[in-house]
Motif scaffolding. Sequence first.
Motif, PDB file in Angstrom:
ATOM      1  N   LEU A 363       0.839  -1.197   0.000  1.00 46.52           N
ATOM      2  CA  LEU A 363       0.000   0.000   0.000  1.00 46.52           C
ATOM      3  C   LEU A 363       0.878   1.252   0.000  1.00 46.52           C
ATOM      4  N   PRO A 364       0.441   2.305  -0.683  1.00 50.13           N
ATOM      5  CA  PRO A 364       1.205   3.553  -0.632  1.00 50.13           C
ATOM      6  C   PRO A 364       1.142   4.152   0.763  1.00 50.13           C
ATOM      7  N   THR A 365       2.181   4.821   1.204  1.00 57.10           N
ATOM      8  CA  THR A 365       2.176   5.466   2.512  1.00 57.10           C
ATOM      9  C   THR A 365       2.698   6.887   2.399  1.00 57.10           C
ATOM     10  N   VAL A 366       2.301   7.694   3.351  1.00 53.95           N
ATOM     11  CA  VAL A 366       2.727   9.090   3.405  1.00 53.95           C
ATOM     12  C   VAL A 366       2.821   9.497   4.865  1.00 53.95           C
ATOM     13  N   LYS A 367       3.759  10.368   5.191  1.00 57.48           N
ATOM     14  CA  LYS A 367       3.863  10.874   6.549  1.00 57.48           C
ATOM     15  C   LYS A 367       2.906  12.040   6.727  1.00 57.48           C
ATOM     16  N   PRO A 368       2.040  12.012   7.722  1.00 47.64           N
ATOM     17  CA  PRO A 368       1.166  13.168   7.973  1.00 47.64           C
ATOM     18  C   PRO A 368       2.005  14.424   8.215  1.00 47.64           C
ATOM     19  N   LYS A 369       1.521  15.549   7.713  1.00 47.75           N
ATOM     20  CA  LYS A 369       2.259  16.803   7.868  1.00 47.75           C
ATOM     21  C   LYS A 369       2.380  17.169   9.336  1.00 47.75           C
ATOM     22  N   SER A 370       3.564  17.645   9.723  1.00 47.65           N
ATOM     23  CA  SER A 370       3.781  18.049  11.107  1.00 47.65           C
ATOM     24  C   SER A 370       4.854  19.118  11.181  1.00 47.65           C
ATOM     25  N   ILE A 371       4.875  19.831  12.305  1.00 49.05           N
ATOM     26  CA  ILE A 371       5.932  20.797  12.586  1.00 49.05           C
ATOM     27  C   ILE A 371       6.357  20.619  14.041  1.00 49.05           C
ATOM     28  N   THR A 372       7.550  21.087  14.345  1.00 47.10           N
ATOM     29  CA  THR A 372       8.039  21.016  15.726  1.00 47.10           C
ATOM     30  C   THR A 372       7.607  22.267  16.485  1.00 47.10           C
ATOM     31  N   PRO A 373       7.618  22.229  17.798  1.00 41.98           N
ATOM     32  CA  PRO A 373       7.321  23.430  18.578  1.00 41.98           C
ATOM     33  C   PRO A 373       8.251  24.591  18.234  1.00 41.98           C
ATOM     34  N   LEU A 376       6.911  26.512  15.227  1.00 42.96           N
ATOM     35  CA  LEU A 376       5.554  27.051  15.294  1.00 42.96           C
ATOM     36  C   LEU A 376       5.519  28.575  15.184  1.00 42.96           C
ATOM     37  N   ALA A 377       6.423  29.258  15.853  1.00 43.18           N
ATOM     38  CA  ALA A 377       6.375  30.729  15.890  1.00 43.18           C
ATOM     39  C   ALA A 377       6.493  31.348  14.504  1.00 43.18           C
ATOM     40  N   ASP A 378       7.261  30.737  13.609  1.00 36.33           N
ATOM     41  CA  ASP A 378       7.483  31.306  12.280  1.00 36.33           C
ATOM     42  C   ASP A 378       6.650  30.630  11.201  1.00 36.33           C
ATOM     43  N   PHE A 379       5.761  29.740  11.608  1.00 34.62           N
ATOM     44  CA  PHE A 379       4.971  28.981  10.649  1.00 34.62           C
ATOM     45  C   PHE A 379       3.674  29.737  10.336  1.00 34.62           C
ATOM     46  N   GLU A 380       3.302  29.793   9.077  1.00 35.96           N
ATOM     47  CA  GLU A 380       2.076  30.492   8.672  1.00 35.96           C
ATOM     48  C   GLU A 380       0.886  29.528   8.722  1.00 35.96           C
ATOM     49  N   LEU A 449       1.134  19.345  15.465  1.00 33.10           N
ATOM     50  CA  LEU A 449       2.244  19.832  16.270  1.00 33.10           C
ATOM     51  C   LEU A 449       2.912  18.645  16.956  1.00 33.10           C
ATOM     52  N   GLU A 450       4.156  18.390  16.633  1.00 33.80           N
ATOM     53  CA  GLU A 450       4.869  17.253  17.200  1.00 33.80           C
ATOM     54  C   GLU A 450       4.983  17.402  18.724  1.00 33.80           C
ATOM     55  N   GLY A 451       4.645  16.333  19.418  1.00 35.72           N
ATOM     56  CA  GLY A 451       4.686  16.365  20.878  1.00 35.72           C
ATOM     57  C   GLY A 451       3.495  17.037  21.518  1.00 35.72           C
ATOM     58  N   SER A 452       2.661  17.655  20.692  1.00 34.11           N
ATOM     59  CA  SER A 452       1.459  18.347  21.152  1.00 34.11           C
ATOM     60  C   SER A 452       1.764  19.318  22.297  1.00 34.11           C
ATOM     61  N   TYR A 453       0.815  19.484  23.230  1.00 29.75           N
ATOM     62  CA  TYR A 453       0.995  20.515  24.263  1.00 29.75           C
ATOM     63  C   TYR A 453       2.174  20.208  25.182  1.00 29.75           C
ATOM     64  N   LEU A 454       2.375  18.937  25.512  1.00 34.86           N
ATOM     65  CA  LEU A 454       3.502  18.588  26.377  1.00 34.86           C
ATOM     66  C   LEU A 454       4.830  18.923  25.703  1.00 34.86           C
ATOM     67  N   GLY A 455       4.918  18.672  24.391  1.00 35.67           N
ATOM     68  CA  GLY A 455       6.133  19.008  23.660  1.00 35.67           C
ATOM     69  C   GLY A 455       6.364  20.506  23.613  1.00 35.67           C
ATOM     70  N   TRP A 456       5.279  21.255  23.383  1.00 36.97           N
ATOM     71  CA  TRP A 456       5.404  22.720  23.346  1.00 36.97           C
ATOM     72  C   TRP A 456       5.781  23.252  24.723  1.00 36.97           C
ATOM     73  N   SER A 457       5.188  22.712  25.780  1.00 38.03           N
ATOM     74  CA  SER A 457       5.485  23.175  27.132  1.00 38.03           C
ATOM     75  C   SER A 457       6.963  22.973  27.476  1.00 38.03           C
ATOM     76  N   SER A 458       7.499  21.821  27.098  1.00 34.73           N
ATOM     77  CA  SER A 458       8.923  21.557  27.362  1.00 34.73           C
ATOM     78  C   SER A 458       9.803  22.527  26.590  1.00 34.73           C
ATOM     79  N   PHE A 459       9.436  22.791  25.339  1.00 32.96           N
ATOM     80  CA  PHE A 459      10.206  23.725  24.522  1.00 32.96           C
ATOM     81  C   PHE A 459      10.103  25.152  25.077  1.00 32.96           C
ATOM     82  N   ALA A 460       8.883  25.556  25.450  1.00 36.50           N
ATOM     83  CA  ALA A 460       8.670  26.937  25.909  1.00 36.50           C
ATOM     84  C   ALA A 460       9.349  27.212  27.244  1.00 36.50           C
TER      85      ALA A 460
END
Length: 461
Positions: A363-373, A376-380, A449-460
């Motif tokens: 089967l064909p596969t694709v990675k779902p689109k994602s960004i890191t925390p 995020l700040a510079d992402f449109e 968003l990779e890591g979701s809120y927990l990932g963003w919290s650790s980064f922030a």
Amino acid sequence: MLLERLYDEDLAQASYFIGCQAKGEALVVDARRDIADYLALAAKHGMRITAVAETHIHADYLSGTRELAAATGATSYVSGEGGKDWQYGFEAERLMDGDIITLGNLRIAARHTPGHTPEHLAYAITDGAFSQDPGYLLSGDFIFAGDLGRPDLLDEAAGGVDTRFEGARDLFASLKKTLAELPDYIQVHPGHGSGSACGKALGAVPSTTLGYEREFAWWSTYLANDDQDGFIAELLNGQPDAHAYFGRMKRQNRLGPAILGQLDPLAEIPVQQLLQQLEAGVSVFVDTRGHTQIAAGTVPGALSIPGTAKTASFGAWAYDPEKDQRALIVLAETGEHAATIRAHLMRVGIDAVKGFTTSLEGLPTVKPKSITPAQLADFEYEMLLDVRNKTEFTAGHIPGAKQLSGGRVLWNLDQLPASGTIVTYCQSGMRNAVAASALRDAGYNVVELEGSYLGWSSFAS
């Protein structure tokens, strides 16, 4: 007397098997729709299921009352209380307050306990071979261990307007009546446990006693002081988001769920046939792996429904059988695993599982689109969407985010931008994978968003 609890961890829902061993007859209360466990239990104890009953018109799962009655020839019992707007639409015996179901030495008395819903019944059980007084209460969504059934679901999920206040007053009155009429030693066996959206702080223990709840539950002080206003304010404050599929469950349970009967084994779908079905848009692939595995690559257009711990819950977030007629082809380890997934989805009225495949090979596969925390700040993007519950959002969220819980996203597309990119997150990523896949399937450009809120919290920090 035999009393056994059958608990569904997926939906945090309990049903009960009550049997008279002397007569070999049994009653099942609040059955789920996949009925094999009840039939097996009856066979194990050499009993016939002669009666099936339910406490109320359920919102969080599709009732198996009709299914089990059809399979066993049992008599169905439902509430006749609540007024004309809360009458069931299928053939069954109607129980009013004080009516009794008799199984040999057992007496199961219906008690009208409105509050969670207007028609709600609890069942007081008397083992006549042991005592002439009741010793057990199947409380449904009335009294839980440590909590009470929420009275606001009719507003949140069934189209009601401010019914929560009348429901809360009814619940207060039902509590007063029950505590006045039943002794403290009564064992309470509730319809849900921890994790259910039918209350806000349900305990994880399987049962409690009326006296323990009277003494220690949050509502005990309000009841002791006859403080109805304080009770209502506390009861309604901080209730979790109601999933949108609850409205569908209410409608179907009231009218009567379709009877499925004996189900055929699921077929393993050859890769080429599956590719043709996906290309034609008559089927959709259901990826049941964990969200981290899905993030590494999945079938284009797949729905993410991690299983089987929360298959029913997440399935009802991602697939609406009232609008979507596509067949579901599930990723499963074996045919038995696929049947388990189908059974879980049946519990929320999703009967569209038509086959399975055991791997992504071919089967064909694709990675779902994602960004890191960090990106995020510079992402449109057009919207930053938090798919957690309101209480989680209030406790802390990414600045600029809009909250819309994962169980409501597909039913509130008017709250999303018509174009542009939506960045989504939850707490750790699993709920986000479900909601993001459903939105992609609906045609939205979604970036997780990779890591979701927990990932963003650790980064922030």
